[in-house]
Design an enzyme around this catalytic site. Structure first.
Site, PDB file in Angstrom:
ATOM      1  N   GLU A 159     180.483  -0.091  33.254  1.00  0.00           N
ATOM      2  CA  GLU A 159     181.304   0.033  34.471  1.00  0.00           C
ATOM      3  C   GLU A 159     181.867  -1.269  35.029  1.00  0.00           C
ATOM      4  O   GLU A 159     181.627  -1.604  36.187  1.00  0.00           O
ATOM      5  CB  GLU A 159     180.474   0.697  35.586  1.00  0.00           C
ATOM      6  CG  GLU A 159     179.994   2.067  35.224  1.00  0.00           C
ATOM      7  CD  GLU A 159     179.072   2.637  36.308  1.00  0.00           C
ATOM      8  OE1 GLU A 159     179.257   3.803  36.632  1.00  0.00           O
ATOM      9  OE2 GLU A 159     178.192   1.930  36.798  1.00  0.00           O
TER      10      GLU A 159
HETATM   11  C1  TNX Z   1     176.091   5.313  36.390  1.00  0.00           C
HETATM   12  S1  TNX Z   1     174.590   4.866  33.872  1.00  0.00           S
HETATM   13  C2  TNX Z   1     175.619   4.018  36.286  1.00  0.00           C
HETATM   14  C3  TNX Z   1     174.689   3.499  37.315  1.00  0.00           C
HETATM   15  C4  TNX Z   1     174.479   4.481  38.416  1.00  0.00           C
HETATM   16  C5  TNX Z   1     174.330   5.868  37.842  1.00  0.00           C
HETATM   17  C6  TNX Z   1     173.992   6.906  38.846  1.00  0.00           C
HETATM   18  C7  TNX Z   1     175.257   3.565  34.019  1.00  0.00           C
HETATM   19  C8  TNX Z   1     175.277   2.764  32.820  1.00  0.00           C
HETATM   20  N1  TNX Z   1     175.814   3.240  35.191  1.00  0.00           N
HETATM   21  O1  TNX Z   1     175.162   2.273  37.799  1.00  0.00           O
HETATM   22  O2  TNX Z   1     173.334   4.120  39.111  1.00  0.00           O
HETATM   23  O3  TNX Z   1     175.532   6.211  37.202  1.00  0.00           O
HETATM   24  O4  TNX Z   1     173.701   8.125  38.247  1.00  0.00           O
END
Ligand code: TNX
Length: 483
Positions: A293
């Site tokens: 992300e």
């Molecule tokens: C996605 S899973 C994210 C996290 C969040 C999560 C909440 C991932 C690699 N990144 O930063 O906490 O969703 O479900």
């Protein structure tokens, strides 16, 4: 014979035998250091069921009235057999991991929490379907300390997991004191989501935790999330920002806004320092670099930063794991890619597989145990949908993504993110019972898994959870016993 006792995850082969219930009053193990440690562990894990003091012998044999753990030279890694009968209870395995798995099974045979002190005669042959059976736990959004982590580790051992992946840094906090940069916890160790109290592990606490986990067959895989999710690092080390100014503490839950900058002089040394320190503190083979992300960065800069982090990990003698986004840039063969987000176009996985990547499966819509069980559930998020118990149970990790062959799948990780989870009760409410469902997905071969059967068996674990004071969600449609 019908199943007198529920085992989760379901073993490969269970044969209930005729005969009297089996009682034991002695505990016998081999005399190597590892077997002596196993004896101590068995005493501890069975304490709530019956008091046993371990005795070591050079070549322990099945003995009436004794629970015996015997190392043999047969069997695939982690496999074991348990036989209970007139000769006592005998656990045999080719390695200590197998003996520990046998211990978890024996503990369930005693139906902890029910007051039962015998086990029915039985022969069990068992082996794991997948070698990597993990839980990814976020202690950055809310901090969970050593005592809480011990509880989680015991739950993992109960269900034959072997990896605890700790998400140690994120925008909201930095959770491990690393010798090269004490300012990370000094300035960013005490914050958490919503202004809740934070916290961090000292290096000594982290080492102790790693040893506690190892004694229970669980390898800790630490994650420092880069190049995004770094607000806490930037807050503590303003030299990592282009302006040299520290951003404010962040206590919200939006993601994707913070980032490292490839061209700053402090960036690469930072990566080498933190992954070098983490490697020194971590006996396991893997370090996790995050990589998820990063929504505001050119792909070329992202690729450079992932490469810098991966290089720092490899130069420190460890292997690299990252979230699926890292598979969108060139990777060294053998890099481990963790699937989490179901996207329309997952073709980059097939490409990564061809280039020699290996995979851990954590599909958000199945294995994210921070997703709400159902609409209106008081805890958790719902971006990947609701995850009722059945949904966390019914999936096959080796057949999730086109172009990723089963041989490239190391295994499975459940994941629990803690934006909305503040207490151990919150955490275990999300884990139990779904942690057991994902355990069975990872451990039990697909042709042995059956939802209706699981839904019957899982109910039998409630008395143990209650006796241990562990909050759980009485998920539908299971007929949970009155408590
Ligand atoms: C996605 S899973 C994210 C996290 C969040 C999560 C909440 C991932 C690699 N990144 O930063 O906490 O969703 O479900």
């Amino acid at each position: 014979m019908p199943d007198p006792i529920a085992l989760v995850p379901l073993p490969r082969r269970v044969q209930w035998l005729p005969g009297e219930p089996v009682r034991v009053e002695h505990l016998i193990v081999g005399d190597s250091a590892a077997e002596v440690a196993l004896g101590k562990l068995a005493t501890e894990r069975l304490r709530s069921v019956l008091p046993l003091t371990p005795r070591s012998e050079a070549d322990p044999q099945a003995t009436a009235g004794a629970l015996v753990f015997r190392l043999t030279d047969a069997g695939e890694p982690g496999s074991y057999t348990v036989t209970a009968g007139e000769h006592g209870i005998l656990v045999e395995a080719g390695d200590i991991a197998g003996l520990r798995h046998g211990l978890a099974t024996v503990r369930q045979l005693f139906q902890p929490g029910t007051g039962t002190t015998s086990v029915p005669p039985v022969r069990i042959e068992d082996a794991p379907a997948l070698g990597w059976r993990g839980l990814s736990l976020d202690i950055a959004r809310h901090f969970f300390g050593p005592d809480e982590l011990h509880t989680v580790i015991e739950l993992l051992a109960d269900h034959k997991y072997n990896v605890l992946h700790l998400h140690l840094s994120d925008d909201q906090g930095w959770r491990i004191d690393l010798p090269s940069h004490p300012e990370l916890v000094d300035r960013s160790g005490k914050s958490a989501v919503d202004g809740d109290p934070g916290g961090y592990l000292t290096a000594a606490e982290y080492r102790e935790l790693v040893a506690f986990a190892a004694a229970r067959g669980i390898t800790v895989v630490p994650e420092i999330d880069v190049p995004g999710h770094v607000n806490a690092a930037l807050h503590a080390m303003p030299e990592l920002t282009p302006t040299g100014e520290a951003p404010d503490v962040y206590t919200g839950i939006e993601v994707g806004f913070s980032k490292l900058t490839a061209d700053l002089p402090a960036t690469e040394p930072f990566l080498r320092d933190v992954f070098g320190d983490l490697a020194d503190l971590t006996p396991g083979d893997y370090l996790h670099i995050g990589g998820d992300e990063v929504l505001t960065m050119e792909k070329s800069e992202y690729a450079r930063l992932v490469d810098m982090a991966a290089r720092a990990v490899r130069d420190a003698g460890k292997q690299v794991i990252g979230w699926q986004e890292i598979a969108t840039v060139p990777l060294e063969p053998g890099t481990v890619v963790q699937y989490w987000e179901p996207k329309e176009d997952l073709s980059f996985f097939a490409e990564a597989a061809r280039a020699g990547a290996r995979f851990i499966m954590s599909p958000g819509s199945k294995a994210y145990l921070d997703m709400k069980y159902h609409e209106g559930f008081p805890l958790g998020l719902q971006w990947a949908g609701f995850v009722p118990l059945q949904v966390s149970y019914e999936w096959e990790p080796t057949a999730l993504i086109d172009g990723v062959p089963a041989e490239a799948v190391l295994g499975v990780e459940a994941a629990v993110w803690t934006e909305t989870l503040r207490t151990l009760d919150d955490l275990t409410t999300m884990l139990l019972p779904r942690l057991a469902a994902v355990a069975e997905v990872a451990w039990t071969p697909a042709d042995r898994r059956d939802w209706d059967d699981f839904a019957q068996r899982i109910a039998a674990l409630a008395p143990d959870w209650r006796a241990r004071g562990l909050a759980f969600h009485p998920a539908e449609p299971v007929a949970w016993p009155e408590g």
